[in-house]
Scaffold this motif. Sequence first.
Motif, PDB file in Angstrom:
ATOM      1  N   GLN A 102      30.768  40.767  34.929  1.00 27.71           N
ATOM      2  CA  GLN A 102      31.475  40.072  35.997  1.00 27.71           C
ATOM      3  C   GLN A 102      32.884  40.651  36.109  1.00 27.71           C
ATOM      4  O   GLN A 102      33.593  40.779  35.128  1.00 27.71           O
ATOM      5  CB  GLN A 102      31.553  38.579  35.685  1.00 27.71           C
ATOM      6  CG  GLN A 102      32.216  37.767  36.788  1.00 27.71           C
ATOM      7  CD  GLN A 102      32.221  36.279  36.454  1.00 27.71           C
ATOM      8  OE1 GLN A 102      31.715  35.859  35.410  1.00 27.71           O
ATOM      9  NE2 GLN A 102      32.793  35.489  37.323  1.00 27.71           N
ATOM     10  N   VAL A 103      33.265  40.977  37.315  1.00 29.49           N
ATOM     11  CA  VAL A 103      34.575  41.571  37.545  1.00 29.49           C
ATOM     12  C   VAL A 103      35.596  40.465  37.783  1.00 29.49           C
ATOM     13  O   VAL A 103      35.373  39.554  38.578  1.00 29.49           O
ATOM     14  CB  VAL A 103      34.539  42.512  38.764  1.00 29.49           C
ATOM     15  CG1 VAL A 103      35.931  43.080  39.029  1.00 29.49           C
ATOM     16  CG2 VAL A 103      33.548  43.642  38.532  1.00 29.49           C
ATOM     17  N   GLN A 104      36.682  40.556  37.074  1.00 25.82           N
ATOM     18  CA  GLN A 104      37.784  39.613  37.291  1.00 25.82           C
ATOM     19  C   GLN A 104      39.090  40.377  37.439  1.00 25.82           C
ATOM     20  O   GLN A 104      39.361  41.306  36.669  1.00 25.82           O
ATOM     21  CB  GLN A 104      37.900  38.628  36.129  1.00 25.82           C
ATOM     22  CG  GLN A 104      36.832  37.556  36.118  1.00 25.82           C
ATOM     23  CD  GLN A 104      37.137  36.439  35.130  1.00 25.82           C
ATOM     24  OE1 GLN A 104      37.635  36.698  34.044  1.00 25.82           O
ATOM     25  NE2 GLN A 104      36.840  35.206  35.521  1.00 25.82           N
ATOM     26  N   ARG A 162      35.495  45.719  34.943  1.00 29.34           N
ATOM     27  CA  ARG A 162      35.486  46.901  35.817  1.00 29.34           C
ATOM     28  C   ARG A 162      36.551  47.854  35.307  1.00 29.34           C
ATOM     29  O   ARG A 162      37.686  47.451  35.063  1.00 29.34           O
ATOM     30  CB  ARG A 162      35.756  46.515  37.265  1.00 29.34           C
ATOM     31  CG  ARG A 162      35.996  47.716  38.193  1.00 29.34           C
ATOM     32  CD  ARG A 162      36.001  47.313  39.660  1.00 29.34           C
ATOM     33  NE  ARG A 162      34.652  47.100  40.168  1.00 29.34           N
ATOM     34  CZ  ARG A 162      34.358  46.917  41.457  1.00 29.34           C
ATOM     35  NH1 ARG A 162      35.318  46.913  42.364  1.00 29.34           N
ATOM     36  NH2 ARG A 162      33.115  46.729  41.847  1.00 29.34           N
ATOM     37  N   ALA A 193      43.113  43.655  44.977  1.00 31.04           N
ATOM     38  CA  ALA A 193      41.692  43.793  45.281  1.00 31.04           C
ATOM     39  C   ALA A 193      41.263  45.219  44.960  1.00 31.04           C
ATOM     40  O   ALA A 193      42.097  46.134  44.929  1.00 31.04           O
ATOM     41  CB  ALA A 193      41.428  43.474  46.742  1.00 31.04           C
ATOM     42  N   LYS A 224      38.136  48.438  45.407  1.00 32.08           N
ATOM     43  CA  LYS A 224      36.970  48.985  46.080  1.00 32.08           C
ATOM     44  C   LYS A 224      36.786  50.412  45.598  1.00 32.08           C
ATOM     45  O   LYS A 224      37.669  50.994  44.980  1.00 32.08           O
ATOM     46  CB  LYS A 224      37.139  48.948  47.596  1.00 32.08           C
ATOM     47  CG  LYS A 224      38.296  49.761  48.150  1.00 32.08           C
ATOM     48  CD  LYS A 224      38.245  49.712  49.652  1.00 32.08           C
ATOM     49  CE  LYS A 224      39.352  50.511  50.279  1.00 32.08           C
ATOM     50  NZ  LYS A 224      39.200  50.561  51.764  1.00 32.08           N
ATOM     51  N   ASP A 257      35.930  44.726  47.670  1.00 33.45           N
ATOM     52  CA  ASP A 257      34.813  43.904  47.219  1.00 33.45           C
ATOM     53  C   ASP A 257      35.178  42.844  46.179  1.00 33.45           C
ATOM     54  O   ASP A 257      34.457  41.863  46.035  1.00 33.45           O
ATOM     55  CB  ASP A 257      33.662  44.780  46.710  1.00 33.45           C
ATOM     56  CG  ASP A 257      34.105  45.804  45.671  1.00 33.45           C
ATOM     57  OD1 ASP A 257      33.261  46.627  45.262  1.00 33.45           O
ATOM     58  OD2 ASP A 257      35.279  45.792  45.266  1.00 33.45           O
ATOM     59  N   TYR A 258      36.235  43.040  45.442  1.00 30.63           N
ATOM     60  CA  TYR A 258      36.654  42.023  44.477  1.00 30.63           C
ATOM     61  C   TYR A 258      38.129  41.708  44.662  1.00 30.63           C
ATOM     62  O   TYR A 258      38.939  42.622  44.874  1.00 30.63           O
ATOM     63  CB  TYR A 258      36.403  42.487  43.039  1.00 30.63           C
ATOM     64  CG  TYR A 258      34.946  42.491  42.671  1.00 30.63           C
ATOM     65  CD1 TYR A 258      34.196  43.662  42.714  1.00 30.63           C
ATOM     66  CD2 TYR A 258      34.297  41.305  42.305  1.00 30.63           C
ATOM     67  CE1 TYR A 258      32.857  43.656  42.388  1.00 30.63           C
ATOM     68  CE2 TYR A 258      32.953  41.298  41.983  1.00 30.63           C
ATOM     69  CZ  TYR A 258      32.238  42.478  42.030  1.00 30.63           C
ATOM     70  OH  TYR A 258      30.904  42.473  41.708  1.00 30.63           O
ATOM     71  N   TRP A 259      38.430  40.431  44.526  1.00 28.29           N
ATOM     72  CA  TRP A 259      39.787  39.940  44.746  1.00 28.29           C
ATOM     73  C   TRP A 259      40.239  39.060  43.584  1.00 28.29           C
ATOM     74  O   TRP A 259      39.428  38.364  42.965  1.00 28.29           O
ATOM     75  CB  TRP A 259      39.851  39.096  46.025  1.00 28.29           C
ATOM     76  CG  TRP A 259      39.690  39.892  47.272  1.00 28.29           C
ATOM     77  CD1 TRP A 259      38.514  40.346  47.808  1.00 28.29           C
ATOM     78  CD2 TRP A 259      40.720  40.325  48.152  1.00 28.29           C
ATOM     79  NE1 TRP A 259      38.757  41.050  48.969  1.00 28.29           N
ATOM     80  CE2 TRP A 259      40.107  41.042  49.198  1.00 28.29           C
ATOM     81  CE3 TRP A 259      42.103  40.181  48.153  1.00 28.29           C
ATOM     82  CZ2 TRP A 259      40.853  41.614  50.250  1.00 28.29           C
ATOM     83  CZ3 TRP A 259      42.830  40.736  49.190  1.00 28.29           C
ATOM     84  CH2 TRP A 259      42.205  41.444  50.222  1.00 28.29           C
TER      85      TRP A 259
END
Length: 124
Positions: free
Chosen positions: A1-3, A27, A97, A99, A112-114
Amino acid sequence: QVQLVESGGGLVQAGGSARLSCAASGRTLSSYAVGWFRQAPGKEREFVAAISSSGVTTYYATSVKGRFTISRDNAKNTVYLQMNSLKPDDTADYYCATKRLSVAASVASTYDYWGQGTQVTVSS
């Protein structure tokens, strides 16, 4: 899980400086472009700055160019936003964020992740 976790916000006087950090888990940031966006009360989210995965290429909004600097420390899996000569108009919640590619770096929908954001308040 990306945080992604932002830190470094707070209350700053106009003309002062602050450094925001964006730390990632789940990530390896060195493979991804990272952007900073901000949202002031009652306004839409806007692009602030972005950096390519290698760190070679950076992008800035016109409103912050020359005052803000984005950088990355891939060994620490962290991206920074150094903010100098802060103005009351810089008051906002700041988000990082990620990408894969840095193309369209200023377009929020391409990320894609924030993170959850960190608040920066600049007093006059």
